[in-house]
Design a protein around this motif. Structure first.
Motif, short mmCIF file in Angstrom:
data_model
loop_
_atom_site.label_atom_id
_atom_site.label_comp_id
_atom_site.label_asym_id
_atom_site.label_seq_id
_atom_site.Cartn_x
_atom_site.Cartn_y
_atom_site.Cartn_z
N PRO A 341 58.89 5.08 0.85
CA PRO A 341 58.55 4.18 1.97
C PRO A 341 57.12 3.69 1.85
O PRO A 341 56.37 4.05 0.93
CB PRO A 341 58.75 5.07 3.19
CG PRO A 341 58.40 6.44 2.69
CD PRO A 341 58.83 6.50 1.26
N SER A 342 56.71 2.90 2.81
CA SER A 342 55.32 2.45 2.88
C SER A 342 54.45 3.56 3.44
O SER A 342 54.95 4.50 4.08
CB SER A 342 55.23 1.20 3.76
OG SER A 342 55.77 1.46 5.03
N PRO A 343 53.13 3.51 3.21
CA PRO A 343 52.25 4.57 3.71
C PRO A 343 52.35 4.76 5.22
O PRO A 343 52.74 3.86 5.95
CB PRO A 343 50.86 4.08 3.27
CG PRO A 343 51.12 3.22 2.09
CD PRO A 343 52.42 2.56 2.35
N GLU A 344 51.99 5.98 5.65
CA GLU A 344 52.01 6.40 7.06
C GLU A 344 53.44 6.52 7.60
O GLU A 344 53.64 6.54 8.81
CB GLU A 344 51.20 5.43 7.93
CG GLU A 344 49.74 5.30 7.54
CD GLU A 344 48.99 6.63 7.58
OE1 GLU A 344 49.37 7.49 8.41
OE2 GLU A 344 48.04 6.81 6.80
N ARG A 345 54.44 6.60 6.72
CA ARG A 345 55.82 6.84 7.13
C ARG A 345 56.19 8.29 6.83
O ARG A 345 55.61 8.94 5.95
CB ARG A 345 56.78 5.90 6.41
CG ARG A 345 56.60 4.43 6.77
CD ARG A 345 56.99 4.17 8.21
NE ARG A 345 56.88 2.76 8.55
CZ ARG A 345 57.89 1.90 8.43
NH1 ARG A 345 59.05 2.31 7.98
NH2 ARG A 345 57.72 0.64 8.77
N LYS A 346 57.22 8.79 7.53
CA LYS A 346 57.65 10.16 7.34
C LYS A 346 58.53 10.29 6.09
O LYS A 346 59.37 9.43 5.83
CB LYS A 346 58.43 10.65 8.56
CG LYS A 346 57.56 10.96 9.77
CD LYS A 346 58.39 11.60 10.89
CE LYS A 346 57.51 11.97 12.07
NZ LYS A 346 58.28 12.66 13.14
N SER A 370 53.33 8.91 -8.70
CA SER A 370 53.28 10.02 -7.75
C SER A 370 52.66 9.52 -6.45
O SER A 370 52.29 8.35 -6.32
CB SER A 370 52.46 11.19 -8.33
OG SER A 370 51.12 10.78 -8.58
N ALA A 371 52.57 10.42 -5.48
CA ALA A 371 52.03 10.05 -4.17
C ALA A 371 51.29 11.23 -3.56
O ALA A 371 51.43 12.38 -4.00
CB ALA A 371 53.16 9.59 -3.24
N THR A 372 50.49 10.93 -2.55
CA THR A 372 49.76 11.95 -1.80
C THR A 372 50.36 12.03 -0.41
O THR A 372 50.47 11.02 0.28
CB THR A 372 48.27 11.58 -1.70
OG1 THR A 372 47.73 11.44 -3.03
CG2 THR A 372 47.51 12.65 -0.95
N VAL A 373 50.79 13.22 -0.01
CA VAL A 373 51.43 13.42 1.29
C VAL A 373 50.68 14.50 2.06
O VAL A 373 49.98 15.34 1.48
CB VAL A 373 52.91 13.81 1.14
CG1 VAL A 373 53.68 12.73 0.42
CG2 VAL A 373 53.06 15.14 0.40
N GLU A 374 50.81 14.46 3.38
CA GLU A 374 50.16 15.43 4.26
C GLU A 374 51.22 16.14 5.11
O GLU A 374 52.02 15.48 5.80
CB GLU A 374 49.15 14.74 5.16
CG GLU A 374 48.39 15.70 6.07
CD GLU A 374 47.38 15.00 6.95
OE1 GLU A 374 46.78 15.65 7.82
OE2 GLU A 374 47.21 13.77 6.77
N LEU A 375 51.23 17.48 5.03
CA LEU A 375 52.18 18.26 5.81
C LEU A 375 51.76 18.30 7.28
O LEU A 375 50.65 17.88 7.64
CB LEU A 375 52.29 19.67 5.23
CG LEU A 375 52.77 19.77 3.77
CD1 LEU A 375 52.71 21.21 3.30
CD2 LEU A 375 54.17 19.22 3.63
N LYS A 376 52.65 18.85 8.10
CA LYS A 376 52.36 18.92 9.53
C LYS A 376 51.19 19.85 9.83
O LYS A 376 50.45 19.65 10.80
CB LYS A 376 53.61 19.40 10.28
CG LYS A 376 54.71 18.36 10.37
CD LYS A 376 55.85 18.85 11.22
CE LYS A 376 56.91 17.77 11.38
NZ LYS A 376 58.04 18.22 12.21
N ASP A 377 51.01 20.89 8.99
CA ASP A 377 49.91 21.82 9.23
C ASP A 377 48.57 21.30 8.70
O ASP A 377 47.57 22.01 8.72
CB ASP A 377 50.23 23.17 8.61
CG ASP A 377 50.53 23.06 7.11
OD1 ASP A 377 50.44 21.92 6.58
OD2 ASP A 377 50.86 24.07 6.49
N GLY A 378 48.55 20.08 8.18
CA GLY A 378 47.32 19.48 7.71
C GLY A 378 47.07 19.63 6.22
O GLY A 378 46.12 19.07 5.70
N LYS A 379 47.93 20.38 5.53
CA LYS A 379 47.74 20.56 4.09
C LYS A 379 48.13 19.30 3.34
O LYS A 379 49.14 18.67 3.65
CB LYS A 379 48.57 21.74 3.59
CG LYS A 379 48.28 22.11 2.15
CD LYS A 379 48.95 23.40 1.77
CE LYS A 379 48.58 23.79 0.34
NZ LYS A 379 49.20 25.06 -0.06
#
Length: 395
Positions: A341-346, A370-379
């Motif tokens: 998806p586009s950035p800032e999507r789940k 590849s991509a950079t993602v952020e988990l719910k805990d901030g990791k």
């Protein structure tokens, strides 16, 4: 004089004369009557029925004028849409086809005096795209049908997505070609001159010659001749190598570049097939993710169509509900791929330590796929491959 009886020679003659188009100046739009000559038109204008129609027209002339104008515009534009579509065509050609119908609304009964005025009005109102050339005015119909607009929008989105896929693959291929060219380059051998000491003798040259019985002068001559022969051979070798480089034609360079590109493509194909084999070995399908069908085995209409995974059968087969038409299919995961998806999507992580966890897509690294993602805990997980996560479907 009364009308002639039907079937008589006079009646047939009148019908034959009435066929086809007559002069526009002898046509009465209010009575919808075509006269064959000036005398007939004069008699018609003096008739009682025509006078009654004129009285009706005089009560509200704008009403009749707008009605005739709207009928003329609808007839002209419908013929343009049905006959020519959205193609650019000469306005007079369309008008000539329109007036072939005897029952058409004549232009002298509308608000436009000439065809040029009518064409300009179509351009101002946005019904057509008009332009003037040396040969006259040209028109192109603007199709504003909601179904047509929706279909064109879907085609544009599909073409854009396919183009993005091709661009990513082309960048990957170009990168592999550059790597192959760098590996294929051989280091050029640099030849240096023989260094001599103060007495003129070469250093680092060990020649075993049986010259014990020869005089000193003869020994020196033998050594100098050997050195000259060795240096001349090296100069000859360097010269021949330089000449061979100069003699390389452009055709040979093109053939060599094509061979390198072919090898790089074969390498890319092997890597992709190896990645597919690895993905086949493990199950990565999960519910509520968006996937795309990449196989034509199900039919061309389902090729590259996106859907949502509703259920998983035996770990490797997904029950997919297509987003466009709502059709439900059973598809093996080997015929599917993830959707970025586009950035800032789940997104939902599919493999690795954090498999099954939701995250937010922060950045897409096209160079490394590849991509950079952020988990719910901030990791933050950087350099996560495309195949290890997919878009999360939110109803």
């Amino acid at each position: 004089m009364g009308k002639t009886e039907k079937g008589t020679p006079k009646d047939l003659a009148n019908k034959m004369k009435a066929k086809g188009l007559q002069k526009l100046r002898w046509y009465c739009q209010m009575c919808q009557k075509q006269c064959r000559d000036e005398n007939g038109f004069k008699c018609h204008t003096l008739s009682e029925s025509h006078q009654r129609q004129l009285l009706l027209f005089a009560e509200d002339p704008d009403k009749y004028l707008d009605s005739f104008s709207e009928e003329f515009m609808e007839g002209y534009t419908s013929l343009l849409k049905r006959r020519f579509g959205t193609k650019r065509v000469h306005a007079n050609n369309v008008y000539q086809e329109y007036i072939q119908d005897r029952d058409h609304v004549h232009m002298n009964a509308t608000q436009w005096e000439t065809l040029t005025d009518f064409v300009k009005w179509l351009g101002r109102e946005g019904y057509c795209v008009v332009d003037e050339t040396e040969k006259g005015w040209y028109v192109a119909y603007v199709d504003r049908d909601p179904e047509t607009i929706k279909r064109q929008e879907m085609l544009r989105k599909k073409e854009k997505f396919e183009k993005d896929e091709e661009e990513r693959m082309q960048e990957f291929v170009n990168r592999q070609i550059e790597l192959g060219q760098l590996k294929g380059k051989k280091e050029e051998v640099v030849y240096t001159e023989l260094k001599q000491d103060e007495e003129g003798r070469a250093l680092g040259l060990n020649l075993k010659l049986s010259t014990n019985k020869l005089p000193i002068k003869v020994k020196a001559n033998v050594v100098s001749n050997v050195l000259e022969a060795t240096s001349s051979k090296k100069r000859t070798h360097m010269q021949s190598k330089t000449d061979s480089k100069k003699q390389r034609t452009a055709l040979e360079e093109i053939m060599e570049a094509e061979m390198m590109e072919k090898k790089a493509k074969e390498m890319v194909a092997k890597q992709l097939s190896a990645e597919k084999d690895v993905r086949k070995e493990r199950s990565w399908l999960q519910r509520d993710i968006v996937v795309k069908i990449i196989s034509k085995d199900l039919g061309s209409k389902y090729y590259k169509v996106k859907g949502v995974v509703k259920d998983i059968v035996n770990g490797y087969v997904g029950v997919i509900k297509l987003l466009e038409c709502g059709t439900t299919l059973k598809v093996d995961q080997a015929k599917l791929e993830t959707v970025i998806p586009s950035p800032e999507r789940k997104v939902l992580i599919l493999n690795g330590k954090y498999s099954g966890k939701e995250a937010i897509l922060k950045k897409i690294n096209e160079s490394s796929f590849s991509a950079t993602v952020e988990l719910k805990d901030g990791k933050v997980l950087s350099s996560l491959p495309y195949e290890d996560f997919s878009k999360l479907h939110i109803p």
